[in-house]
Design a protein around this motif. Structure first.
Motif, short mmCIF file in Angstrom:
data_model
loop_
_atom_site.label_atom_id
_atom_site.label_comp_id
_atom_site.label_asym_id
_atom_site.label_seq_id
_atom_site.Cartn_x
_atom_site.Cartn_y
_atom_site.Cartn_z
N TYR A 37 44.53 36.89 52.35
CA TYR A 37 43.47 37.05 51.37
C TYR A 37 43.71 36.17 50.16
O TYR A 37 44.84 36.06 49.69
N CYS A 38 42.65 35.57 49.64
CA CYS A 38 42.75 34.89 48.36
C CYS A 38 42.18 35.82 47.28
O CYS A 38 41.35 36.70 47.57
N ALA A 39 42.65 35.61 46.07
CA ALA A 39 42.25 36.47 44.97
C ALA A 39 42.26 35.69 43.66
O ALA A 39 42.97 34.68 43.55
N ALA A 40 41.51 36.18 42.68
CA ALA A 40 41.40 35.51 41.39
C ALA A 40 41.62 36.51 40.26
O ALA A 40 41.15 37.66 40.33
N THR A 41 42.32 36.03 39.23
CA THR A 41 42.52 36.83 38.04
C THR A 41 42.45 35.93 36.81
O THR A 41 42.81 34.76 36.89
N GLY A 42 42.06 36.52 35.69
CA GLY A 42 41.85 35.71 34.50
C GLY A 42 43.12 35.37 33.73
O GLY A 42 43.11 34.47 32.88
N GLU A 43 44.21 36.07 34.00
CA GLU A 43 45.42 35.87 33.22
C GLU A 43 46.64 35.76 34.14
O GLU A 43 46.70 36.39 35.19
N TRP A 44 47.62 34.96 33.70
CA TRP A 44 48.91 34.89 34.43
C TRP A 44 49.77 36.04 33.92
O TRP A 44 50.72 35.86 33.15
#
Length: 123
Positions: free
Chosen positions: A94-101
């Protein structure tokens, strides 16, 4: 928001695959991207992550030296190049996205997920 993962398949041990994740509906360059995987009967686990600029990457120990995460902002796409594949790499990826490291290894850090692509490595 849509994350479309592709590139999975059946490969023999020692072979290679490149997964792609095409992102739409958000400003790609503002998001940290990650790859996770889930094998049958197991919890979802972190595989790799890449910062917004691509300058920073992180990998789980079991894939270091074999997998490479990269991103192409012109194509709004994140990739996972997988070499020297092993049967234990078999999973849905699965790929995923988040706004912060922030804790990029935690699945709970990610607000957007793709549908997954199956990778099967035969021995």
């Amino acid at each position: 928001v849509q994350l479309q993962a592709s590139g999975g398949g059946l490969v023999q041990a020692g072979g290679s695959l490149r997964l792609s994740c095409a992102v739409s509906g958000l400003t790609f360059s503002r998001y940290v991207m990650g790859w996770f995987r889930q094998a049958p009967g197991k919890e979802r686990e972190f595989v790799a992550a890449i910062s917004r600029s691509g300058a920073t990457t992180d990998y789980t120990d079991s894939v270091k030296g074999r997998f490479t995460i990269s991103r192409d902002s012109a194509k709004n796409t994140v990739y996972l190049q997988m070499n020297s594949l092993k049967p234990e790499d078999t999973a849905v990826y699965y790929c995923a996205a988040t706004g912060e490291w922030v804790y990029p290894r935690r699945s709970t850090s990610y607000g957007h997920w793709g549908q997954g692509t199956q990778v099967t490595v035969s021995s």
